[in-house]
Design a protein around this motif. Structure first.
Motif, PDB file in Angstrom:
ATOM      1  N   VAL A   9       0.847  -1.188   0.000  1.00  0.00           N
ATOM      2  CA  VAL A   9       0.000   0.000   0.000  1.00  0.00           C
ATOM      3  C   VAL A   9       0.885   1.242   0.000  1.00  0.00           C
ATOM      4  N   TRP A  10       0.760   2.042  -1.043  1.00  0.00           N
ATOM      5  CA  TRP A  10       1.415   3.337  -1.106  1.00  0.00           C
ATOM      6  C   TRP A  10       0.355   4.335  -1.545  1.00  0.00           C
ATOM      7  N   THR A  11       0.159   5.380  -0.781  1.00  0.00           N
ATOM      8  CA  THR A  11      -0.898   6.326  -1.122  1.00  0.00           C
ATOM      9  C   THR A  11      -0.606   7.061  -2.420  1.00  0.00           C
ATOM     10  N   PHE A  12       0.664   7.239  -2.755  1.00  0.00           N
ATOM     11  CA  PHE A  12       0.957   7.950  -3.998  1.00  0.00           C
ATOM     12  C   PHE A  12       0.686   7.091  -5.227  1.00  0.00           C
ATOM     13  N   ASP A  13       0.410   5.805  -5.058  1.00  0.00           N
ATOM     14  CA  ASP A  13       0.009   4.955  -6.179  1.00  0.00           C
ATOM     15  C   ASP A  13      -1.455   5.183  -6.574  1.00  0.00           C
ATOM     16  N   LEU A  14      -2.214   5.874  -5.755  1.00  0.00           N
ATOM     17  CA  LEU A  14      -3.621   6.119  -6.061  1.00  0.00           C
ATOM     18  C   LEU A  14      -3.801   7.024  -7.277  1.00  0.00           C
ATOM     19  N   VAL A  15      -2.736   7.684  -7.708  1.00  0.00           N
ATOM     20  CA  VAL A  15      -2.817   8.523  -8.904  1.00  0.00           C
ATOM     21  C   VAL A  15      -3.144   7.670 -10.141  1.00  0.00           C
ATOM     22  N   ALA A  43     -19.961   9.781  -0.671  1.00  0.00           N
ATOM     23  CA  ALA A  43     -19.065   8.707  -0.239  1.00  0.00           C
ATOM     24  C   ALA A  43     -17.661   8.940  -0.774  1.00  0.00           C
ATOM     25  N   TYR A  44     -17.550   9.374  -2.028  1.00  0.00           N
ATOM     26  CA  TYR A  44     -16.239   9.684  -2.602  1.00  0.00           C
ATOM     27  C   TYR A  44     -15.580  10.840  -1.850  1.00  0.00           C
ATOM     28  N   LEU A  45     -16.355  11.849  -1.539  1.00  0.00           N
ATOM     29  CA  LEU A  45     -15.842  12.982  -0.783  1.00  0.00           C
ATOM     30  C   LEU A  45     -15.384  12.546   0.609  1.00  0.00           C
ATOM     31  N   ALA A  46     -16.155  11.686   1.260  1.00  0.00           N
ATOM     32  CA  ALA A  46     -15.793  11.195   2.597  1.00  0.00           C
ATOM     33  C   ALA A  46     -14.499  10.396   2.563  1.00  0.00           C
ATOM     34  N   ILE A  47     -14.325   9.566   1.550  1.00  0.00           N
ATOM     35  CA  ILE A  47     -13.083   8.793   1.418  1.00  0.00           C
ATOM     36  C   ILE A  47     -11.896   9.734   1.275  1.00  0.00           C
ATOM     37  N   ASN A  48     -12.036  10.750   0.459  1.00  0.00           N
ATOM     38  CA  ASN A  48     -10.933  11.693   0.264  1.00  0.00           C
ATOM     39  C   ASN A  48     -10.650  12.515   1.515  1.00  0.00           C
ATOM     40  N   ILE A  49     -11.668  12.888   2.244  1.00  0.00           N
ATOM     41  CA  ILE A  49     -11.464  13.618   3.493  1.00  0.00           C
ATOM     42  C   ILE A  49     -10.725  12.740   4.502  1.00  0.00           C
ATOM     43  N   LEU A  50     -11.104  11.467   4.575  1.00  0.00           N
ATOM     44  CA  LEU A  50     -10.406  10.545   5.475  1.00  0.00           C
ATOM     45  C   LEU A  50      -8.953  10.361   5.078  1.00  0.00           C
ATOM     46  N   LEU A  51      -8.692  10.286   3.783  1.00  0.00           N
ATOM     47  CA  LEU A  51      -7.313  10.144   3.324  1.00  0.00           C
ATOM     48  C   LEU A  51      -6.480  11.373   3.669  1.00  0.00           C
ATOM     49  N   ILE A  52      -7.029  12.545   3.441  1.00  0.00           N
ATOM     50  CA  ILE A  52      -6.289  13.776   3.733  1.00  0.00           C
ATOM     51  C   ILE A  52      -6.101  13.947   5.234  1.00  0.00           C
ATOM     52  N   ALA A  53      -7.154  13.732   6.004  1.00  0.00           N
ATOM     53  CA  ALA A  53      -7.045  13.852   7.462  1.00  0.00           C
ATOM     54  C   ALA A  53      -6.086  12.805   8.017  1.00  0.00           C
ATOM     55  N   ILE A  58      -1.602   9.816  10.686  1.00  0.00           N
ATOM     56  CA  ILE A  58      -1.002   8.496  10.461  1.00  0.00           C
ATOM     57  C   ILE A  58       0.036   8.630   9.356  1.00  0.00           C
ATOM     58  N   ARG A  59       1.268   8.468   9.698  1.00  0.00           N
ATOM     59  CA  ARG A  59       2.347   8.633   8.722  1.00  0.00           C
ATOM     60  C   ARG A  59       2.656   7.349   7.962  1.00  0.00           C
ATOM     61  N   ASN A  60       2.276   6.209   8.490  1.00  0.00           N
ATOM     62  CA  ASN A  60       2.578   4.934   7.861  1.00  0.00           C
ATOM     63  C   ASN A  60       1.501   4.588   6.826  1.00  0.00           C
ATOM     64  N   ASP A  61       1.909   4.359   5.582  1.00  0.00           N
ATOM     65  CA  ASP A  61       0.951   4.058   4.514  1.00  0.00           C
ATOM     66  C   ASP A  61       0.259   2.708   4.683  1.00  0.00           C
ATOM     67  N   LEU A  62       0.756   1.872   5.570  1.00  0.00           N
ATOM     68  CA  LEU A  62       0.143   0.561   5.800  1.00  0.00           C
ATOM     69  C   LEU A  62      -1.328   0.679   6.182  1.00  0.00           C
ATOM     70  N   TRP A  63      -1.687   1.731   6.894  1.00  0.00           N
ATOM     71  CA  TRP A  63      -3.055   1.893   7.382  1.00  0.00           C
ATOM     72  C   TRP A  63      -4.037   2.391   6.325  1.00  0.00           C
ATOM     73  N   TYR A  64      -3.573   2.599   5.104  1.00  0.00           N
ATOM     74  CA  TYR A  64      -4.455   3.037   4.029  1.00  0.00           C
ATOM     75  C   TYR A  64      -4.860   1.888   3.112  1.00  0.00           C
ATOM     76  N   PHE A  65      -4.791   0.669   3.623  1.00  0.00           N
ATOM     77  CA  PHE A  65      -5.150  -0.510   2.844  1.00  0.00           C
ATOM     78  C   PHE A  65      -6.598  -0.481   2.384  1.00  0.00           C
ATOM     79  N   TRP A  66      -7.445   0.251   3.044  1.00  0.00           N
ATOM     80  CA  TRP A  66      -8.871   0.295   2.756  1.00  0.00           C
ATOM     81  C   TRP A  66      -9.219   1.234   1.604  1.00  0.00           C
ATOM     82  N   ALA A  67      -8.337   2.136   1.240  1.00  0.00           N
ATOM     83  CA  ALA A  67      -8.681   3.185   0.280  1.00  0.00           C
ATOM     84  C   ALA A  67      -8.938   2.641  -1.123  1.00  0.00           C
TER      85      ALA A  67
END
Length: 86
Positions: A9-15, A43-53, A58-67
């Motif tokens: 999981v890497w958040t910058f791969d979401l591009v 729902a899309y807006l909520a997902i993005n708000i959670l990712l930004i917040a 949370i600095r570790n990308d491991l916790w973004y497995f749900w995105a």
């Protein structure tokens, strides 16, 4: 699909999901269906708000497995609601 099934999981791969996002926006714009799909847009807006917040707390990308699976589910729901026209 590749982002949702990746073993890491890497958040910058979401591009990589931008073409799917653009396709969804084009489907909605073509049919003028923004108002009738408010729940999916919220729902899309909520997902993005959670990712930004989450990036602030949370600095570790491991916790973004749900995105990626969450975004895949939203894409599939919209695709079911607005099948592409031929």
């Amino acid at each position: 699909m590749s982002v949702a099934t990746a073993a890491f999981v890497w958040t910058f791969d979401l591009v990589v999901l931008l073409p799917a996002l653009i396709q969804c926006a084009a489907w909605l714009a073509k049919r003028g269906a923004y108002g009738s799909h408010k729940a999916l847009l919220l729902a899309y807006l909520a997902i993005n708000i959670l990712l930004i917040a989450g990036k602030f707390f949370i600095r570790n990308d491991l916790w973004y497995f749900w995105a990626a699976p969450a975004l895949l589910i939203l894409y599939l729901l919209l695709r079911r609601e607005l099948p592409p026209s031929a």
